[in-house]
Scaffold this active site. Structure first.
Site, mmCIF file in Angstrom:
data_model
loop_
_atom_site.group_PDB
_atom_site.id
_atom_site.type_symbol
_atom_site.label_atom_id
_atom_site.label_comp_id
_atom_site.label_asym_id
_atom_site.label_seq_id
_atom_site.Cartn_x
_atom_site.Cartn_y
_atom_site.Cartn_z
ATOM 1 N N SER A 95 0.873 -1.180 0.000
ATOM 2 C CA SER A 95 0.000 0.000 0.000
ATOM 3 C C SER A 95 0.905 1.224 0.000
ATOM 4 O O SER A 95 2.114 1.104 0.215
ATOM 5 C CB SER A 95 -0.927 0.004 1.222
ATOM 6 O OG SER A 95 -0.187 0.153 2.425
ATOM 7 N N LEU A 110 -3.113 1.462 7.042
ATOM 8 C CA LEU A 110 -3.519 2.578 6.184
ATOM 9 C C LEU A 110 -2.924 2.516 4.784
ATOM 10 O O LEU A 110 -1.824 2.004 4.587
ATOM 11 C CB LEU A 110 -3.116 3.915 6.823
ATOM 12 C CG LEU A 110 -3.794 4.257 8.151
ATOM 13 C CD1 LEU A 110 -3.285 5.596 8.658
ATOM 14 C CD2 LEU A 110 -5.308 4.295 8.005
ATOM 15 N N HIS A 162 3.630 -5.002 2.766
ATOM 16 C CA HIS A 162 3.116 -5.608 4.001
ATOM 17 C C HIS A 162 3.546 -7.058 4.131
ATOM 18 O O HIS A 162 3.871 -7.513 5.221
ATOM 19 C CB HIS A 162 1.576 -5.565 4.015
ATOM 20 C CG HIS A 162 1.027 -4.195 4.105
ATOM 21 N ND1 HIS A 162 0.773 -3.573 5.302
ATOM 22 C CD2 HIS A 162 0.694 -3.301 3.148
ATOM 23 C CE1 HIS A 162 0.287 -2.358 5.079
ATOM 24 N NE2 HIS A 162 0.241 -2.178 3.772
ATOM 25 N N LEU A 210 5.168 -10.657 1.833
ATOM 26 C CA LEU A 210 5.604 -11.475 0.700
ATOM 27 C C LEU A 210 5.558 -12.899 1.235
ATOM 28 O O LEU A 210 6.152 -13.169 2.276
ATOM 29 C CB LEU A 210 7.034 -11.095 0.290
ATOM 30 C CG LEU A 210 7.674 -11.835 -0.887
ATOM 31 C CD1 LEU A 210 8.911 -11.102 -1.358
ATOM 32 C CD2 LEU A 210 8.018 -13.279 -0.637
ATOM 33 N N TYR A 248 16.561 -9.895 2.044
ATOM 34 C CA TYR A 248 16.175 -8.624 1.433
ATOM 35 C C TYR A 248 17.388 -7.818 0.969
ATOM 36 O O TYR A 248 17.316 -7.113 -0.036
ATOM 37 C CB TYR A 248 15.290 -7.816 2.388
ATOM 38 C CG TYR A 248 13.895 -8.401 2.489
ATOM 39 C CD1 TYR A 248 13.036 -8.380 1.391
ATOM 40 C CD2 TYR A 248 13.437 -8.999 3.654
ATOM 41 C CE1 TYR A 248 11.765 -8.931 1.452
ATOM 42 C CE2 TYR A 248 12.164 -9.552 3.727
ATOM 43 C CZ TYR A 248 11.335 -9.516 2.618
ATOM 44 O OH TYR A 248 10.090 -10.063 2.682
#
Length: 183
Positions: free
Chosen positions: A83, A97, A108, A110, A154
């Protein structure tokens, strides 16, 4: 000589075959499949899910264009849900949000279906997602929060650690990471 077209079956009906591998944005109809994969992936590790079913539906209704699903023969095998966020760092509010004027995509979650793990699918999906974000002119960077053990994954995907995240979930603490999309 009359040649049959290659996609027609013996009865002359065209066979509909699902693509072997397809990437597309998720829709609210995908919410249950998403939640089943996510629940299995996270409950065993942390005891909780980043997004509950109603939150998955919330984001897939508000900003489906910030999600990406990987489907094999029509079945969801991996996904990302994001988002928009409008601040430098993530806060507790970022968990629920979507800020339509934000320039950061908050990833948010994976998750990869258990039978498709350890095959590099998470890295491939994340790479595709970051390439896709470059096509969205308002996106400047991607942000995420993860547990310590996921930081090397990451980093290999090009994210840099920003340090401890101010968001906590129960006893869990996270590292905040970012990837520049442009600029």
């Amino acid at each position: 000589v009359h040649l049959k077209s290659p996609q027609s079956s013996p009865g002359g009906q065209r066979r509909h075959t699902l693509p072997a591998s397809e990437f597309r944005c998720l829709s609210p109809e995908d919410a249950i499949s998403v939640f089943e994969i996510e629940r299995e992936a996270f409950i065993s590790v942390s005891g909780d899910c980043p997004l509950h079913l109603d939150e998955i539906r919330h984001f897939l209704n508000l900003c489906p264009e910030l999600s990406l699903g990987w489907f094999e023969e029509g079945r969801l095998v991996a996904f990302i849900i994001g988002s928009l966020w409008d601040q430098e760092r993530l806060s507790q509010a970022a968990l629920t949000l979507h800020k339509p004027r934000g320039t950061a995509v908050h990833i948010h979650v994976l998750a990869v279906h258990r039978t498709f793990r350890q095959q590099g699918k998470g890295s491939i999906l994340l790479w595709r997602y970051l390439q896709y974000l470059r096509c969205l002119p308002f996106v400047r960077r991607a942000l995420l929060m993860c547990e310590d053990f996921l930081v090397p994954f990451y980093q290999k995907c090009g994210f840099e650690a920003l340090g401890p995240c101010q968001v906590t979930v129960g006893e869990l603490a996270f590292i905040e990471m970012q990837h520049s999309v442009r600029g």
